[in-house]
Design an enzyme around this catalytic site. Sequence first.
Site, PDB file in Angstrom:
ATOM      1  N   GLU A 261       0.782  -1.383   0.641  1.00  0.00           N
ATOM      2  CA  GLU A 261      -0.390  -0.061   0.218  1.00  0.00           C
ATOM      3  C   GLU A 261       1.147   1.263  -0.132  1.00  0.00           C
ATOM      4  O   GLU A 261       1.751   1.060   0.700  1.00  0.00           O
ATOM      5  CB  GLU A 261      -0.976  -0.110   0.943  1.00  0.00           C
ATOM      6  CG  GLU A 261      -1.866   1.291   1.428  1.00  0.00           C
ATOM      7  CD  GLU A 261      -2.031   1.550   3.270  1.00  0.00           C
ATOM      8  OE1 GLU A 261      -3.513   2.080   3.259  1.00  0.00           O
ATOM      9  OE2 GLU A 261      -2.176   0.460   3.635  1.00  0.00           O
TER      10      GLU A 261
ATOM     11  N   LYS B 259      -9.264   2.685  -3.221  1.00  0.00           N
ATOM     12  CA  LYS B 259      -9.713   2.053  -1.691  1.00  0.00           C
ATOM     13  C   LYS B 259     -11.275   2.707  -1.445  1.00  0.00           C
ATOM     14  O   LYS B 259     -11.325   3.622  -1.328  1.00  0.00           O
ATOM     15  CB  LYS B 259      -8.941   2.581  -0.334  1.00  0.00           C
ATOM     16  CG  LYS B 259      -9.493   1.279   1.187  1.00  0.00           C
ATOM     17  CD  LYS B 259      -8.199   2.303   1.579  1.00  0.00           C
ATOM     18  CE  LYS B 259      -8.657   1.309   2.934  1.00  0.00           C
ATOM     19  NZ  LYS B 259      -7.822   1.915   4.185  1.00  0.00           N
TER      20      LYS B 259
ATOM     21  N   CYS C 156      -5.315  -2.366   2.518  1.00  0.00           N
ATOM     22  CA  CYS C 156      -5.240  -2.511   3.916  1.00  0.00           C
ATOM     23  C   CYS C 156      -6.185  -2.798   4.592  1.00  0.00           C
ATOM     24  O   CYS C 156      -6.445  -4.522   4.630  1.00  0.00           O
ATOM     25  CB  CYS C 156      -5.001  -1.332   4.409  1.00  0.00           C
ATOM     26  SG  CYS C 156      -4.079  -0.786   6.083  1.00  0.00           S
TER      27      CYS C 156
END
Length: 557
Positions: A267, A349, A401
């Site tokens: 990430e 995300k 994540c």
Amino acid sequence: MSFLKKAFNFILDLLILGFSAFVASLAFPSKYIENGVPFLAFFYLIPVFYVIWRSKWSTVWLYGAFYGFLFYLFYNYWLETFHPLAILIAPILECVQYALLFMCIKLSKTLLKRHYCLLATLLYSAYLYLTQQGFLAYPYGNIASALYSYTSLIQIVSVTGIWGLDLIVVLPQVIVSECLYEKEWRRNKWDLLISLLILASTWIGGSFVKKKWENKESDRVMRIAAIQHSADTWQGGYRTYKENFENLKMLTMEAMEENPDMVVWSETAFVPSVAWHSAYPNNVATSKLCNDFVSFGSNLGVPLVTGNPEGVIKDKELAPILESGEWNWKTYNTVILFSDGGIQGIYRKQHLVPFTEYFPYEKELPWLYNLLLANDYKWWEVGEEATVFEYDGVKFSTPICFEDTFGYLNAEFVSKGAQMLLNLSNDFWSMSVQAELQHYQLAVFRAVENRVPLLRSTNSGITCLVLPDGSTQGKLDTFTQAWGIYDLPIYNDKTLTFYTRHPDLFGKMYVVLSISAVVLIAIYDISRVVLEKRRKKRMEEERLSTLFVSMDEKVEC
């Protein structure tokens, strides 16, 4: 009851809850035991429910607040590394939620004089589901995640998700707590026996399912190199970004000697934003660094999957660089896919970490918004598409994540065709192996729920491969620069699991059943009271009528 006795019981209850909160934290990776003691998850709720049963309505909410605050203080101690405010936000929020939970569980005993353990378990399980919904969704601390290493037991999640495991593990503990409080074991012996049989059969049945997946032949294998460059998240600036890039290149070229089919970084592995500096170059050195990165990814020879913050224009009516020198931009936490000589796709995300990555209540709670802003909190924009990439006939998705802790999100990726999940994470900021292990614990379930391999490519840990049966391979040492080569099994003719087709169905059922049970029982109790009053009133009327008749007869005589 005298004041001294009440005070003694109050202090005793707090001591029991404080001890229980500490023991509960030990079931997970903790400050005191790195990998935790998973077996404690089968017992640590017993004293908690016992205190709820013996508490009064005037104190039960306070007990809940006390337990919730202490548990998350022990469990999430590493949040202090991120920011002193963070270690307060999580326990305070959990303190409020647990206060409500304890009152709901207490209600089950009020409504049902016997066998209230069944309704209490349902309410607790519904609570676990509800706390993972919406803006405040926070999966950490779910009791089932402590059991990730019992791979035979967790096979059930491919049907029920993590929620089925929650109920199976919690139910025996609630029954035991009722038996201890009532000092009566015979009345609940069949409940306890059945709950233990369900737990045992789940474990035994899971061992057969696990064996089946261990022996299952894949249609092909994707050989992937995961690069762990262990960059200090707290450091920034051009020199740091360039050094990180050089380390990533060095580790990647070492891994390329193993002939991988694909390379995955972590990430935000590369900073600064390629999208922004390519479209609006305003610094020669930074632009060159971005160009070098794009050139490296485009000419690697195999696909490169990496995290990179994506900057885009915020207000199209204004210039990219404002007169004040500030950038007119908004940013996404993004994954880039390099393939066939260039950038072939991105994923933004979708599920951001509350408060630290996302706070949508600027207008409703301006004081909190400004407090977070003053404490250097920075927020991402929310992605809106569950992207599925494809390379060489293999489809895959890249939860970023925190996203690998949510079942529903990964089920959506797989239902849209993803045959493998590549999680890109960066937990370096925590400076804690335990924080990385707690994250990894939750991620394991995504592979089993959807029966696809999950590769975790992280900045500093836990980099590893989780197979569809829940077993883990190739863990890299944490907080070290390293790379790993992983062979991911790919199944072409894959039938979706029940969970993938119906994500979180059991969690939703718990909520519906809990509310329905409470309402129906309340209606029954109220109607019974009303009927009893009517019966007594009717008896009183009959008694008075008989009395008046008797008096009239005497008068006539």
